[in-house]
Each structure stands twice: as C-alpha cells, then as structure tokens.
Motif scaffolding. Structure first.
Motif, mmCIF file in Angstrom:
data_model
loop_
_atom_site.group_PDB
_atom_site.id
_atom_site.type_symbol
_atom_site.label_atom_id
_atom_site.label_comp_id
_atom_site.label_asym_id
_atom_site.label_seq_id
_atom_site.Cartn_x
_atom_site.Cartn_y
_atom_site.Cartn_z
ATOM 1 N N VAL A 386 0.936 -1.127 -0.142
ATOM 2 C CA VAL A 386 0.108 0.027 -0.014
ATOM 3 C C VAL A 386 0.739 1.085 0.085
ATOM 4 O O VAL A 386 2.065 1.280 0.229
ATOM 5 C CB VAL A 386 -0.919 0.173 1.287
ATOM 6 C CG1 VAL A 386 -1.848 -1.154 1.178
ATOM 7 C CG2 VAL A 386 -0.209 -0.229 2.485
ATOM 8 N N ASP A 387 0.228 2.354 -0.416
ATOM 9 C CA ASP A 387 1.015 3.569 -0.426
ATOM 10 C C ASP A 387 1.056 4.272 0.846
ATOM 11 O O ASP A 387 0.431 3.827 1.965
ATOM 12 C CB ASP A 387 0.465 4.523 -1.313
ATOM 13 C CG ASP A 387 -0.890 4.712 -1.369
ATOM 14 O OD1 ASP A 387 -1.541 4.931 -0.211
ATOM 15 O OD2 ASP A 387 -1.599 5.411 -2.351
ATOM 16 N N GLY A 388 1.650 5.285 1.221
ATOM 17 C CA GLY A 388 1.839 5.899 2.421
ATOM 18 C C GLY A 388 2.724 5.340 3.561
ATOM 19 O O GLY A 388 3.876 4.954 2.966
ATOM 20 N N SER A 389 2.613 5.178 4.609
ATOM 21 C CA SER A 389 3.637 4.735 5.520
ATOM 22 C C SER A 389 3.164 3.639 6.386
ATOM 23 O O SER A 389 2.043 2.882 6.334
ATOM 24 C CB SER A 389 4.196 5.977 6.522
ATOM 25 O OG SER A 389 2.849 6.133 7.316
ATOM 26 N N ALA A 390 4.107 3.149 7.317
ATOM 27 C CA ALA A 390 3.761 2.058 8.028
ATOM 28 C C ALA A 390 2.637 2.347 9.247
ATOM 29 O O ALA A 390 1.770 1.323 9.618
ATOM 30 C CB ALA A 390 5.114 1.655 8.995
ATOM 31 N N ASP A 391 2.315 3.574 9.364
ATOM 32 C CA ASP A 391 1.088 4.173 10.100
ATOM 33 C C ASP A 391 -0.161 3.738 9.427
ATOM 34 O O ASP A 391 -1.075 2.958 9.841
ATOM 35 C CB ASP A 391 1.336 5.572 10.468
ATOM 36 C CG ASP A 391 2.193 5.900 11.221
ATOM 37 O OD1 ASP A 391 2.878 5.151 12.305
ATOM 38 O OD2 ASP A 391 2.696 6.991 11.523
ATOM 39 N N ASN A 392 -0.104 3.730 8.086
ATOM 40 C CA ASN A 392 -1.472 3.512 7.345
ATOM 41 C C ASN A 392 -1.514 1.862 7.327
ATOM 42 O O ASN A 392 -2.553 1.423 7.660
ATOM 43 C CB ASN A 392 -1.280 3.853 5.694
ATOM 44 C CG ASN A 392 -1.204 5.328 5.501
ATOM 45 O OD1 ASN A 392 -0.082 5.938 5.322
ATOM 46 N ND2 ASN A 392 -2.259 6.118 5.850
ATOM 47 N N VAL A 393 -0.462 1.130 7.321
ATOM 48 C CA VAL A 393 -0.439 -0.104 7.491
ATOM 49 C C VAL A 393 -1.268 -0.623 8.789
ATOM 50 O O VAL A 393 -1.911 -1.546 8.905
ATOM 51 C CB VAL A 393 1.037 -0.921 7.037
ATOM 52 C CG1 VAL A 393 0.742 -2.500 7.804
ATOM 53 C CG2 VAL A 393 1.465 -0.663 5.991
ATOM 54 N N ARG A 394 -0.498 -0.114 9.981
ATOM 55 C CA ARG A 394 -1.062 -0.222 11.074
ATOM 56 C C ARG A 394 -2.651 -0.063 11.324
ATOM 57 O O ARG A 394 -3.525 -0.747 11.924
ATOM 58 C CB ARG A 394 -0.252 0.352 12.333
ATOM 59 C CG ARG A 394 0.973 -0.118 12.541
ATOM 60 C CD ARG A 394 1.702 0.577 13.805
ATOM 61 N NE ARG A 394 1.966 1.864 13.515
ATOM 62 C CZ ARG A 394 3.274 2.079 13.127
ATOM 63 N NH1 ARG A 394 4.321 1.085 12.840
ATOM 64 N NH2 ARG A 394 3.763 3.305 12.795
#
Length: 466
Positions: A386-394
């Motif tokens: 996914v795009d964005g950052s690890a925060d988006n994954v979380r």
C-alpha cells in the motif's frame, strides 16, 4: 496395521527390515487396504489407518501413552532387535502419530514420513540430517523468516553453512554455488509472502546431476495443490500447523521422503558410517544407514537419530487434530483458493494498493509454472503493498473486523499480518527488502468466510486508514 517402531526396526518408522523388502511393501503399508488408484479425497480420509487394528474405532484414537507394554522378555528383545512389529515408546513412535505419518506420506507420494513437534523442527531436522558434519546448503533468501534465520545464523554454529542465491529458479546461479561440500538445495514450493513459485523439475535434474538432494517446504500449497515428489523432489517438509490441520489449533510438522535418492553416493558420509544404534554388537553385526535401509536411509535417520535424540516429538493429541483436519483438506483448500483469487483480483483495483503478490492471478511472469504445477491453484496466501507509511499499514490492520491479526496461515479463519514486523522480523534488512518484505507490505491468509464479506472488510479498513 502393525509397524516396527524400535530403533532397529520399521517399514517407514524407526527402523526395519532390509530396504529391498521395506520399499517393496511401502504402498500397501502406507495406504492400508485402499485401492492403489484411490483418489486424493479418499486417501485424505482413509489412508494409513485400519480400524480393525485399533479396536474397530472409525476415527483414529488418541493413544495417550508414553510407553507400551513389551509383554515378556523374549518379545521385548525381538521388538528392540527389529524382528517383531509393535510400539515401545512414544518418543520414537506412537499409533496416533503413526496414522498421521502414513496418511501424509500417502498424500505426498512418499515412502515414509516422520511427524515432529513443529514445522521448524521439520525444516531443521531435514536440513541438519542432510548437512551434518560440515555440509553446505543452497537456498534462496525469500523464505519464511525463521528458516532464513536458521540457515544464515544458527545452523552455521553446527558446522552447516548456506550459500544464498537471489533466484533459485536461475539454474546458472544455483549451479555456480554447487561445490564438493554441497549436500542439498532447499526452497519453498510457494514462497511466503511473495507467492513466487518454484520450478521443481529442472532444479531437481540439476541437483541430481551433482548428487545433491532437493529438499522443499510444501507448507503453503499442501499436497492437495502440489506433490513435489512427482516432479523430482527428494524430501518434502510441512508445517502441519498450517493448511494440513487447517483450524489453527495444533502445532506440528512432518518430514516426508520420496525414497529415490542415493544417500550413499559419496556426498553424505553420515549415511555410510556404521552406527551402534542400528547394529547388534553382541552378534558382531554392524550396519550403516545406507547399508541397512537403502533409499529409506534418510527417513530412518530422521527418526532414529533426530527425533529419538533431539526429541521434538509430535503429541498424539495434536496428531489427532491434524488427522481430523486432513479429512476436509480438499474441500477447505479449494474454497480458500477460489476466495483468494477473487480477493487478489479485487485488490488490483483498490485505491491505495500499489502492488498485489499472488501468482494465481494468471498475469504474472510465472504463468507457465502455474499451469504446470498448480492446476488447482497456488494456495490461500497473498500479499499487497500500500502507499503511505507504516502508520497506514497499522491502521488497516487495526481497522479490519473479520481478519484476525495472527502470524499463521492456512487457518479456517482469515488472517492478516505485517510480515516486516512479525514473521520476517529476524531476516536481515537487505534480504528482507530483496524479498519485497517492506514496512508497507500486508499479508493475508484467506479462510472459509464468504469472499464478499472479506472484500467489504478490506475495503472499509483501507478507506478508513487514509
């Protein structure tokens, strides 16, 4: 169905008659009274178990006994010498575990199997059995994290070293690593979490040209989707915790031998050295594993030296749960594959998803391998970036409602995990990135829920994360 289980005995168990007689009776011993052409679904329910030998119990019983009565001194001596069939001690063999071993061997097309306490026990036992005494293993780095750690960091402490390759399907690269100490090539048939496929047949030919064994981890597809021995693999390992058991309720592993490799070809001195444990010094009889067991030498050594000595024993209760799971393996995996395809295809059209890893989509560079090896699908796991950052994954992980945040695969429940932080945390950063395991990768294991519900759950979680 009686079976020899003493350390000096066993057709497919801990020892046994000479390899010629053991091999000749392998098919009948493993499949019991089934027709030779019984279909996979039939073998998944019936193979390896004869009710008449177990109090006519329709379902294999749980033999919760540490040891078994030897009867009298004469019978005990005959059992220990491998002259009589029977069970002695559950660290070496147990009737419930024996039924699981026979069933998985029948499903994989092997001559015998040894069940152990976990999938990693199966991996390490198989690799150590091949490499002990200073051997080298060739392997790709896109393996399950604990396997990478074992090969790269831990097994070297035991004198077994690994030559890693970037692409195990690149025969020239693999061939360049084969040296006089190379014992085996190890790879996953479907890599986790990339779902890259192993081209088994040419790799097996290359290995065998050099007298090297091919050992494969077939955990992801299970024997329902792929039987590597049919394409030349010599040893197959599984984490039975995953698809084989299928309900996330029992840890286990298994090693299966194809029974065609020559372990006395000069590369494996451990198989030609005479061993006290399979000899009778009172009568002046000395044997090596290769002499006594021939093509069955590997699976005998796994049981007699590794299981018996290191003791990663499969519990009878867990073996029972795995046997129950096996009965529905074709139906479960078929449904999971169908749902995984639908979900992977949907994710290719989902906002914020920049890449989907699923070889079963049919539009990957490995499309030809899917048709050759996986006509029924490549399995239930897939991953996506996914795009964005690890925060988006979380936020995506925390936002799902049907997916369980669990570091497992093959469960009846659908599971979600961030591999870089969980399953591949111990993999060195360079190898992690090369395998595509970045902070923005999410892995799914698709269960038996309705695919439309799972898609809706992912859609709402991804949308809410941004």
């Amino acid at each position: 169905m009686a079976v020899n289980v003493s350390v000096n005995s066993g057709n497919g168990k801990s020892g046994g008659a000479a390899a010629s007689t053991a091999t000749a009776s392998t098919a009948t011993a493993i499949t019991g009274e089934l027709p030779a052409d019984a279909a996979f679904a039939t073998r998944a329910i019936h193979a390896g178990y004869v009710p008449a030998d177990n109090g006519r119990a329709a379902v294999p019983p749980i033999y919760a006994s540490a040891a078994f009565d030897l009867g009298d001194a004469s019978r005990g001596d005959a059992l220990a010498a491998g002259e009589l069939d029977g069970f002695e001690y559950s660290r070496v063999a147990n009737p419930t575990v024996d039924a699981l071993e026979r069933r998985v061997a029948a499903l994989e097309g092997g001559i015998g199997a040894v069940a152990v306490g976990s999938g990693m026990a199966a991996v390490t036992y198989a690799l150590m059995c091949a490499g002990e005494g200073g051997g080298r293993i060739i392997a790709p780095s896109n393996l399950y994290g604990a396997s990478v750690d074992a090969l790269g960091d831990f097994l070297p402490q035991f004198g077994i070293h690994t030559d890693f390759v970037k692409n195990v399907n690149d025969l020239d690269e693999v061939a360049s690593k084969i040296g006089p100490d190379t014992r085996a090539i190890f790879a996953e048939t479907v890599a986790n979490p990339s779902t890259e496929l192993l081209d088994i047949e040419p790799l097996a030919r290359l290995a065998h040209e050099h007298g090297v064994a091919l050992i494969v981890d077939n955990t992801v597809p299970t024997p329902y989707l792929l039987r590597p021995i049919e394409f030349g693999a010599d040893v197959v390992v599984h984490s039975t915790t995953k698809g084989i058991t299928g309900h996330g309720n029992a840890i286990g592993g298994i090693v299966v031998s194809g029974g065609t490799f020559d372990w006395a070809n000069g590369r494996f001195p451990q198989f030609t050295a005479r061993q006290q444990v399979i000899s009778d010094d009172r009568n002046g009889e000395w044997h090596s594993f290769a002499e006594k067991y021939g093509k069955a030498a590997f699976i005998k050594r796994i049981r007699i030296k590794y299981l018996r000595t290191f003791g990663a024993v499969a519990s009878p209760f867990n073996a029972y749960l795995s046997l129950v799971g096996l009965e529905t393996l074709p139906q479960r995996v078929s449904r999971q594959v169908e749902s995984a395809r639908r979900i992977a295809a949907h994710l290719t059209r989902t906002p914020h998803v920049v890449k989907v890893n699923y070889s079963g989509l049919g539009n990957t560079p490995q499309f030809d391998l899917v048709g050759k090896y996986f006509p029924n699908g490549v399995g239930q796991i897939l991953s996506f970036l996914v795009d964005g950052s690890a925060d988006n994954v979380r936020r995506i992980i925390d936002g799902t409602r049907l997916f369980s945040y669990v570091p497992n695969i093959g469960d009846a429940r659908s599971l979600i995990v961030d591999p870089a932080h969980i399953t591949h945390r111990e993999v060195p950063a360079e190898a992690r990135v090369a395998a595509g395991v970045t902070d923005n990768l999410i892995r799914l294991s698709i269960g038996l829920e309705d695919a439309a519900d799972l898609i809706a759950d992912l859609d709402q979680a991804i949308a809410a994360a941004y």
